[in-house]
Design a protein around this motif. Sequence first.
Motif, PDB file in Angstrom:
ATOM      1  N   LEU A 152       0.823  -1.202   0.000  1.00  9.83           N
ATOM      2  CA  LEU A 152       0.000   0.000   0.000  1.00  9.83           C
ATOM      3  C   LEU A 152       0.859   1.253   0.000  1.00  9.83           C
ATOM      4  O   LEU A 152       0.487   2.265  -0.589  1.00  9.83           O
ATOM      5  CB  LEU A 152      -0.941   0.016   1.211  1.00  9.83           C
ATOM      6  N   PHE A 153       2.007   1.203   0.633  1.00 11.19           N
ATOM      7  CA  PHE A 153       2.907   2.349   0.691  1.00 11.19           C
ATOM      8  C   PHE A 153       3.401   2.743  -0.699  1.00 11.19           C
ATOM      9  O   PHE A 153       3.729   3.902  -0.947  1.00 11.19           O
ATOM     10  CB  PHE A 153       4.089   2.049   1.615  1.00 11.19           C
ATOM     11  N   GLN A 154       3.431   1.809  -1.621  1.00 10.45           N
ATOM     12  CA  GLN A 154       3.915   2.087  -2.970  1.00 10.45           C
ATOM     13  C   GLN A 154       2.899   2.858  -3.813  1.00 10.45           C
ATOM     14  O   GLN A 154       3.253   3.449  -4.818  1.00 10.45           O
ATOM     15  CB  GLN A 154       4.293   0.787  -3.661  1.00 10.45           C
ATOM     16  N   ASN A 155       1.634   2.838  -3.401  1.00 10.23           N
ATOM     17  CA  ASN A 155       0.605   3.600  -4.115  1.00 10.23           C
ATOM     18  C   ASN A 155       0.756   5.074  -3.778  1.00 10.23           C
ATOM     19  O   ASN A 155       1.314   5.442  -2.761  1.00 10.23           O
ATOM     20  CB  ASN A 155      -0.790   3.122  -3.716  1.00 10.23           C
ATOM     21  N   ARG A 156       0.221   5.911  -4.618  1.00 12.48           N
ATOM     22  CA  ARG A 156       0.229   7.349  -4.379  1.00 12.48           C
ATOM     23  C   ARG A 156      -1.205   7.839  -4.332  1.00 12.48           C
ATOM     24  O   ARG A 156      -2.094   7.237  -4.910  1.00 12.48           O
ATOM     25  CB  ARG A 156       0.998   8.093  -5.471  1.00 12.48           C
ATOM     26  N   TYR A 157      -1.396   8.960  -3.666  1.00  7.60           N
ATOM     27  CA  TYR A 157      -2.729   9.513  -3.525  1.00  7.60           C
ATOM     28  C   TYR A 157      -2.674  11.002  -3.820  1.00  7.60           C
ATOM     29  O   TYR A 157      -1.884  11.722  -3.240  1.00  7.60           O
ATOM     30  CB  TYR A 157      -3.261   9.274  -2.104  1.00  7.60           C
TER      31      TYR A 157
ATOM     32  N   CYS B 248      -7.310   6.958   0.908  1.00  6.60           N
ATOM     33  CA  CYS B 248      -8.473   6.088   0.717  1.00  6.60           C
ATOM     34  C   CYS B 248      -8.265   5.214  -0.517  1.00  6.60           C
ATOM     35  O   CYS B 248      -7.801   5.677  -1.553  1.00  6.60           O
ATOM     36  CB  CYS B 248      -9.730   6.946   0.551  1.00  6.60           C
ATOM     37  N   LEU B 249      -8.611   3.940  -0.405  1.00  7.17           N
ATOM     38  CA  LEU B 249      -8.457   2.999  -1.511  1.00  7.17           C
ATOM     39  C   LEU B 249      -9.670   2.977  -2.438  1.00  7.17           C
ATOM     40  O   LEU B 249      -9.691   2.233  -3.412  1.00  7.17           O
ATOM     41  CB  LEU B 249      -8.200   1.590  -0.969  1.00  7.17           C
ATOM     42  N   GLU B 250     -10.685   3.766  -2.117  1.00  8.43           N
ATOM     43  CA  GLU B 250     -11.901   3.883  -2.924  1.00  8.43           C
ATOM     44  C   GLU B 250     -12.624   2.552  -3.083  1.00  8.43           C
ATOM     45  O   GLU B 250     -13.222   2.270  -4.119  1.00  8.43           O
ATOM     46  CB  GLU B 250     -11.578   4.499  -4.291  1.00  8.43           C
ATOM     47  N   CYS B 251     -12.601   1.748  -2.047  1.00  3.91           N
ATOM     48  CA  CYS B 251     -13.249   0.435  -2.106  1.00  3.91           C
ATOM     49  C   CYS B 251     -14.740   0.505  -1.770  1.00  3.91           C
ATOM     50  O   CYS B 251     -15.502  -0.371  -2.136  1.00  3.91           O
ATOM     51  CB  CYS B 251     -12.554  -0.552  -1.177  1.00  3.91           C
ATOM     52  N   GLY B 252     -15.162   1.540  -1.050  1.00  4.10           N
ATOM     53  CA  GLY B 252     -16.560   1.694  -0.698  1.00  4.10           C
ATOM     54  C   GLY B 252     -17.006   0.904   0.514  1.00  4.10           C
ATOM     55  O   GLY B 252     -18.192   0.859   0.825  1.00  4.10           O
ATOM     56  N   THR B 253     -16.070   0.293   1.213  1.00  6.50           N
ATOM     57  CA  THR B 253     -16.419  -0.514   2.377  1.00  6.50           C
ATOM     58  C   THR B 253     -17.166   0.295   3.426  1.00  6.50           C
ATOM     59  O   THR B 253     -18.152  -0.174   3.996  1.00  6.50           O
ATOM     60  CB  THR B 253     -15.149  -1.134   3.002  1.00  6.50           C
TER      61      THR B 253
ATOM     62  N   TYR C  40     -16.989   8.722  -6.041  1.00  5.66           N
ATOM     63  CA  TYR C  40     -15.636   8.615  -6.576  1.00  5.66           C
ATOM     64  C   TYR C  40     -15.021  10.003  -6.629  1.00  5.66           C
ATOM     65  O   TYR C  40     -15.719  10.990  -6.860  1.00  5.66           O
ATOM     66  CB  TYR C  40     -15.641   7.995  -7.977  1.00  5.66           C
ATOM     67  N   PRO C  41     -13.707  10.110  -6.445  1.00  2.00           N
ATOM     68  CA  PRO C  41     -13.044  11.417  -6.563  1.00  2.00           C
ATOM     69  C   PRO C  41     -13.155  11.954  -8.001  1.00  2.00           C
ATOM     70  O   PRO C  41     -13.363  11.197  -8.937  1.00  2.00           O
ATOM     71  CB  PRO C  41     -11.587  11.127  -6.220  1.00  2.00           C
ATOM     72  N   ARG C  42     -12.963  13.263  -8.126  1.00  2.00           N
ATOM     73  CA  ARG C  42     -12.940  13.858  -9.460  1.00  2.00           C
ATOM     74  C   ARG C  42     -11.776  13.283 -10.253  1.00  2.00           C
ATOM     75  O   ARG C  42     -10.798  12.790  -9.687  1.00  2.00           O
ATOM     76  CB  ARG C  42     -12.767  15.371  -9.359  1.00  2.00           C
ATOM     77  N   ALA C  43     -11.873  13.382 -11.560  1.00  3.76           N
ATOM     78  CA  ALA C  43     -10.826  12.863 -12.444  1.00  3.76           C
ATOM     79  C   ALA C  43      -9.476  13.480 -12.092  1.00  3.76           C
ATOM     80  O   ALA C  43      -9.369  14.679 -11.873  1.00  3.76           O
ATOM     81  CB  ALA C  43     -11.177  13.162 -13.896  1.00  3.76           C
ATOM     82  N   GLY C  44      -8.475  12.622 -12.004  1.00  3.60           N
ATOM     83  CA  GLY C  44      -7.126  13.082 -11.695  1.00  3.60           C
ATOM     84  C   GLY C  44      -6.794  13.087 -10.214  1.00  3.60           C
ATOM     85  O   GLY C  44      -5.658  13.345  -9.834  1.00  3.60           O
ATOM     86  N   PHE C  45      -7.783  12.828  -9.371  1.00  3.13           N
ATOM     87  CA  PHE C  45      -7.564  12.803  -7.927  1.00  3.13           C
ATOM     88  C   PHE C  45      -7.825  11.400  -7.391  1.00  3.13           C
ATOM     89  O   PHE C  45      -8.387  10.559  -8.063  1.00  3.13           O
ATOM     90  CB  PHE C  45      -8.497  13.799  -7.222  1.00  3.13           C
ATOM     91  N   GLY C  46      -7.408  11.174  -6.171  1.00  6.77           N
ATOM     92  CA  GLY C  46      -7.647   9.889  -5.507  1.00  6.77           C
ATOM     93  C   GLY C  46      -6.446   8.976  -5.590  1.00  6.77           C
ATOM     94  O   GLY C  46      -5.308   9.424  -5.771  1.00  6.77           O
ATOM     95  N   ILE C  47      -6.711   7.697  -5.462  1.00  7.46           N
ATOM     96  CA  ILE C  47      -5.650   6.681  -5.398  1.00  7.46           C
ATOM     97  C   ILE C  47      -5.018   6.489  -6.775  1.00  7.46           C
ATOM     98  O   ILE C  47      -5.708   6.482  -7.788  1.00  7.46           O
ATOM     99  CB  ILE C  47      -6.182   5.354  -4.835  1.00  7.46           C
ATOM    100  N   LEU C  48      -3.734   6.371  -6.789  1.00  8.00           N
ATOM    101  CA  LEU C  48      -2.976   6.074  -8.010  1.00  8.00           C
ATOM    102  C   LEU C  48      -2.221   4.786  -7.732  1.00  8.00           C
ATOM    103  O   LEU C  48      -1.161   4.792  -7.117  1.00  8.00           O
ATOM    104  CB  LEU C  48      -2.010   7.210  -8.344  1.00  8.00           C
ATOM    105  N   PHE C  49      -2.773   3.667  -8.191  1.00  8.85           N
ATOM    106  CA  PHE C  49      -2.165   2.365  -7.932  1.00  8.85           C
ATOM    107  C   PHE C  49      -0.912   2.198  -8.768  1.00  8.85           C
ATOM    108  O   PHE C  49      -0.893   2.498  -9.958  1.00  8.85           O
ATOM    109  CB  PHE C  49      -3.149   1.236  -8.246  1.00  8.85           C
ATOM    110  N   LYS C  50       0.133   1.715  -8.141  1.00  5.90           N
ATOM    111  CA  LYS C  50       1.384   1.502  -8.858  1.00  5.90           C
ATOM    112  C   LYS C  50       1.296   0.247  -9.719  1.00  5.90           C
ATOM    113  O   LYS C  50       1.807   0.197 -10.816  1.00  5.90           O
ATOM    114  CB  LYS C  50       2.549   1.370  -7.874  1.00  5.90           C
ATOM    115  N   PHE C  51       0.647  -0.779  -9.186  1.00  2.52           N
ATOM    116  CA  PHE C  51       0.515  -2.042  -9.914  1.00  2.52           C
ATOM    117  C   PHE C  51      -0.948  -2.242 -10.292  1.00  2.52           C
ATOM    118  O   PHE C  51      -1.758  -2.569  -9.461  1.00  2.52           O
ATOM    119  CB  PHE C  51       0.997  -3.215  -9.053  1.00  2.52           C
ATOM    120  N   GLY C  52      -1.291  -2.059 -11.542  1.00  2.88           N
ATOM    121  CA  GLY C  52      -2.668  -2.336 -11.969  1.00  2.88           C
ATOM    122  C   GLY C  52      -3.360  -1.156 -12.547  1.00  2.88           C
ATOM    123  O   GLY C  52      -2.913  -0.096 -12.706  1.00  2.88           O
TER     124      GLY C  52
END
Length: 94
Positions: A8-13, A62-67, A82-94
Amino acid sequence: MMKVEEKLFQNRYRVDADRPHIRIKNESVCNDGCVSRACVVCCPAGCWSFEEGKIGLITDGCLECGTCRVVCDTHGNVDWNYPRAGFGILFKFG
C-alpha cells in the motif's frame, strides 16, 4: 514475503482538498447513535478513527473500495462518491 502495508505504501494519492469524496452527513449520528463503529474496524486504509468519543475521517490514502458506505449501520450516514478525475488513489501495480 511483502506485507500488505508495504504494498500500500507504494501507491500514491492525489488529494482533492476542495472536494473530498467521502463525508459524514451527520456526525452526531455516528458519535451518539452508532455502537459498532464498523467503518473504523473495516476500512482497509485506516481512514476512519474514533477517539475521545468522536468519529474522525481523513480521506487521504483512501483505496476507494466503498467498504465504509456498505458497513455503515447508521442508515447511510456516509456520503461516498468517486473522486474527481485526476484525484484519488494512483495504484502503482494495476
